[in-house]
Design a protein around this motif. Structure first.
Motif, PDB file in Angstrom:
ATOM      1  N   SER A 229       0.811  -1.219   0.000  1.00  0.00           N
ATOM      2  CA  SER A 229       0.000   0.000   0.000  1.00  0.00           C
ATOM      3  C   SER A 229       0.844   1.269   0.000  1.00  0.00           C
ATOM      4  CB  SER A 229      -0.892   0.006   1.246  1.00  0.00           C
ATOM      5  OG  SER A 229      -0.108   0.315   2.379  1.00  0.00           O
ATOM      6  N   SER A 230       2.182   1.130  -0.081  1.00  0.00           N
ATOM      7  CA  SER A 230       3.040   2.319   0.051  1.00  0.00           C
ATOM      8  C   SER A 230       2.693   3.395  -0.975  1.00  0.00           C
ATOM      9  CB  SER A 230       4.513   1.936  -0.089  1.00  0.00           C
ATOM     10  OG  SER A 230       4.931   1.316   1.087  1.00  0.00           O
ATOM     11  N   MET A 231       2.757   4.620  -0.507  1.00  0.00           N
ATOM     12  CA  MET A 231       2.465   5.762  -1.372  1.00  0.00           C
ATOM     13  C   MET A 231       3.771   6.473  -1.691  1.00  0.00           C
ATOM     14  SD  MET A 231      -1.079   7.285  -0.256  1.00  0.00           S
ATOM     15  CE  MET A 231      -2.471   6.176  -0.332  1.00  0.00           C
ATOM     16  N   PRO A 232       3.766   7.347  -2.707  1.00  0.00           N
ATOM     17  CA  PRO A 232       4.989   8.095  -2.995  1.00  0.00           C
ATOM     18  C   PRO A 232       5.509   8.737  -1.700  1.00  0.00           C
ATOM     19  CG  PRO A 232       3.375   8.490  -4.696  1.00  0.00           C
ATOM     20  CD  PRO A 232       2.689   7.680  -3.650  1.00  0.00           C
TER      21      PRO A 232
ATOM     22  N   GLY B  46      -2.456   8.620   3.293  1.00  0.00           N
ATOM     23  CA  GLY B  46      -1.935   9.574   2.314  1.00  0.00           C
ATOM     24  C   GLY B  46      -2.521  10.969   2.462  1.00  0.00           C
ATOM     25  N   GLN B  47      -3.605  11.069   3.205  1.00  0.00           N
ATOM     26  CA  GLN B  47      -4.274  12.364   3.436  1.00  0.00           C
ATOM     27  C   GLN B  47      -3.390  13.257   4.321  1.00  0.00           C
ATOM     28  OE1 GLN B  47      -8.251  11.554   5.006  1.00  0.00           O
ATOM     29  NE2 GLN B  47      -8.227  13.494   6.101  1.00  0.00           N
ATOM     30  N   LYS B  48      -3.372  14.545   4.055  1.00  0.00           N
ATOM     31  CA  LYS B  48      -2.565  15.467   4.865  1.00  0.00           C
ATOM     32  C   LYS B  48      -3.044  15.430   6.319  1.00  0.00           C
ATOM     33  CE  LYS B  48      -0.810  20.152   4.987  1.00  0.00           C
ATOM     34  NZ  LYS B  48      -0.099  19.668   6.158  1.00  0.00           N
ATOM     35  N   ALA B  87       2.224  11.638  12.147  1.00  0.00           N
ATOM     36  CA  ALA B  87       2.022  12.473  10.961  1.00  0.00           C
ATOM     37  C   ALA B  87       1.806  13.935  11.349  1.00  0.00           C
ATOM     38  CB  ALA B  87       0.833  11.951  10.166  1.00  0.00           C
ATOM     39  N   VAL B  88       1.059  14.171  12.429  1.00  0.00           N
ATOM     40  CA  VAL B  88       0.822  15.549  12.888  1.00  0.00           C
ATOM     41  C   VAL B  88       2.147  16.203  13.280  1.00  0.00           C
ATOM     42  CG1 VAL B  88      -0.150  16.907  14.797  1.00  0.00           C
ATOM     43  CG2 VAL B  88      -1.597  15.266  13.579  1.00  0.00           C
ATOM     44  N   MET B  89       2.962  15.470  14.045  1.00  0.00           N
ATOM     45  CA  MET B  89       4.223  16.031  14.506  1.00  0.00           C
ATOM     46  C   MET B  89       5.179  16.320  13.350  1.00  0.00           C
ATOM     47  SD  MET B  89       3.948  16.539  17.613  1.00  0.00           S
ATOM     48  CE  MET B  89       5.600  16.803  18.207  1.00  0.00           C
ATOM     49  N   SER B  95      -0.078   7.669   7.569  1.00  0.00           N
ATOM     50  CA  SER B  95       0.513   6.506   6.910  1.00  0.00           C
ATOM     51  C   SER B  95      -0.407   5.284   7.025  1.00  0.00           C
ATOM     52  CB  SER B  95       1.890   6.200   7.499  1.00  0.00           C
ATOM     53  OG  SER B  95       1.792   5.984   8.889  1.00  0.00           O
ATOM     54  N   PHE B  96      -1.676   5.537   7.337  1.00  0.00           N
ATOM     55  CA  PHE B  96      -2.678   4.461   7.402  1.00  0.00           C
ATOM     56  C   PHE B  96      -4.055   5.089   7.250  1.00  0.00           C
ATOM     57  CE2 PHE B  96      -1.187   5.700  11.667  1.00  0.00           C
ATOM     58  CZ  PHE B  96      -2.321   6.356  12.129  1.00  0.00           C
ATOM     59  N   SER B  97      -5.048   4.255   7.020  1.00  0.00           N
ATOM     60  CA  SER B  97      -6.434   4.712   7.021  1.00  0.00           C
ATOM     61  C   SER B  97      -7.046   4.366   8.363  1.00  0.00           C
ATOM     62  CB  SER B  97      -7.220   4.015   5.915  1.00  0.00           C
ATOM     63  OG  SER B  97      -6.659   4.311   4.658  1.00  0.00           O
ATOM     64  N   ALA B  98      -8.111   5.066   8.738  1.00  0.00           N
ATOM     65  CA  ALA B  98      -8.821   4.737   9.977  1.00  0.00           C
ATOM     66  C   ALA B  98     -10.315   4.677   9.693  1.00  0.00           C
ATOM     67  CB  ALA B  98      -8.528   5.766  11.056  1.00  0.00           C
TER      68      ALA B  98
END
Lengths: 242, 242
Positions: A229-232, B46-48, B87-89, B95-98
């Protein structure tokens, strides 16, 4: 390895590249470059995190050992890789042991100095966090591979990682460390590793002693990467060929 | 769940406990408490990373999905657990979905506010780092289990985690989410999970529908934990019984 070489290693490491020259010099002044013999212990799981490590040369095995003595290899670090940063940042203990898998040189920076520098320059904290965050992504990705990929896909993925600096359609490289260690790194028995490697023959991967020949990187990626599932930004190989 | 309940959840979370009342109130003012239906998406890989999450109630599945559609469950979060902090820090992407595994309430704090508060109070940064560091240890430990433990040892370990709040020699509890999800969480097929669960019978683990009865925590720990390298502070169960 001497101090001048060590400095060069520090400046080319992703961790330090782009930092002001003054900060790099400060780190260099406070750091020690230590040479380790094959199988020499660097840190032990549970030990208080007093140093951050940047690999200057060789391969370092990060591992955890169950009470039975069985070992799980977490990661193989090489030139430019950083380890120990999570424990240093949290002022805690190392959550793995580290041992030189072969002759290796490591740059070691005292934790106390890192915390001092962070107070001076918040950009250093940001770098530490980015490194930690990236490392966490890598562990998550490996965890995912252990769940979803076949043995031969995981071996293929390792070969792609090991050849990630190579340019061109395909290429030949010597396996950089023991195949038994690679097996352990992937959570496999050595015989499973050999079998999985042999299964890559139809995808144009040839093995001759320690030498690996990947006929076509794209073809091997096709075989492995659809099960990932790795993304860029999360996979070295993907970034280079994307 | 209303704001008052949410506040209670925030203050009892390991992440916030011990912070000055003023900081907690600030976080509460800036945070939103959102209720999710079963299977509702919370974030996507992948979402910001624009928010930090603290689970107030229910179970949240953190997972990664390969291009084939196969899912690897990284973690199941519940009351008091924090996710998204790495990711926030790093001001990066998740790096995953929830997804809510069942009806769930989640407290969400905007990243921008967290970075603002960190500038005011460095103790918040330290807390974030400790949480990240602990999470990294947990992922490493799971990675190790995937390599070294048998299926039934891994199921036993999960049961010990799920019962970690229980006191006494043994105890009975309902399985808190789908067994199929638990199997996926351990990287197993559902039939492997059922078989592994049945293998725990001689170690005094009885299954009756969704209900699990552990006859003797110590006995189950003996069966699982010798194949694990966790040290005090790295495993919830160990800490409580040690």
């Amino acid at each position: 390895m001497d101090t001048a070489q060590a400095k060069q290693q520090i400046t080319s490491s992703l961790f330090f590249s782009g930092l002001p020259e003054k900060d790099i010099s400060d780190f260099l002044l406070e750091s020690a470059c230590r040479n380790y013999a094959k199988h020499e212990e660097i840190i032990r799981h549970g030990q208080k995190a007093d140093r951050l490590f940047i690999v200057a040369s060789g391969w370092i095995k990060l591992y955890r050992q169950a009470k039975t003595g069985d070992e799980a290899v977490m990661h193989m670090c090489t030139k430019g890789d950083v380890f120990g940063e999570a424990a240093v940042m949290a002022k805690g203990s190392y959550s793995f042991s580290a041992q030189a898998a072969e002759k290796a040189s490591v740059i070691e920076i005292p934790s106390s100095f890192i915390h001092e520098k962070i107070k001076e320059n918040p950009a250093i904290m940001e770098r530490m966090l980015k490194t930690m965050s990236r490392e966490m992504q890598q562990i998550q990705s490996e965890n995912e591979h252990l769940s979803l990929m076949s043995a031969s896909q995981r071996v293929g993925c390792l070969l792609l990682q090991l050849s990630s600096g190579m340019i061109g359609k395909g290429g030949t490289f010597p396996f950089p460390y023991d195949k038994a260690l690679a097996a352990s790194r992937l959570g496999m028995k050595p015989e499973t590793f050999s079998r999985a490697l042999a299964q890559l023959k139809p995808i144009d991967v040839q093995v001759s002693g320690p030498e690996i020949k990947i006929g076509n990187f794209e073809k091997l990626m096709e075989y492995c990467c659809h099960q990932c599932s790795s993304m860029p930004g999360e996979c070295q190989r993907q970034d280079k060929s994307g």
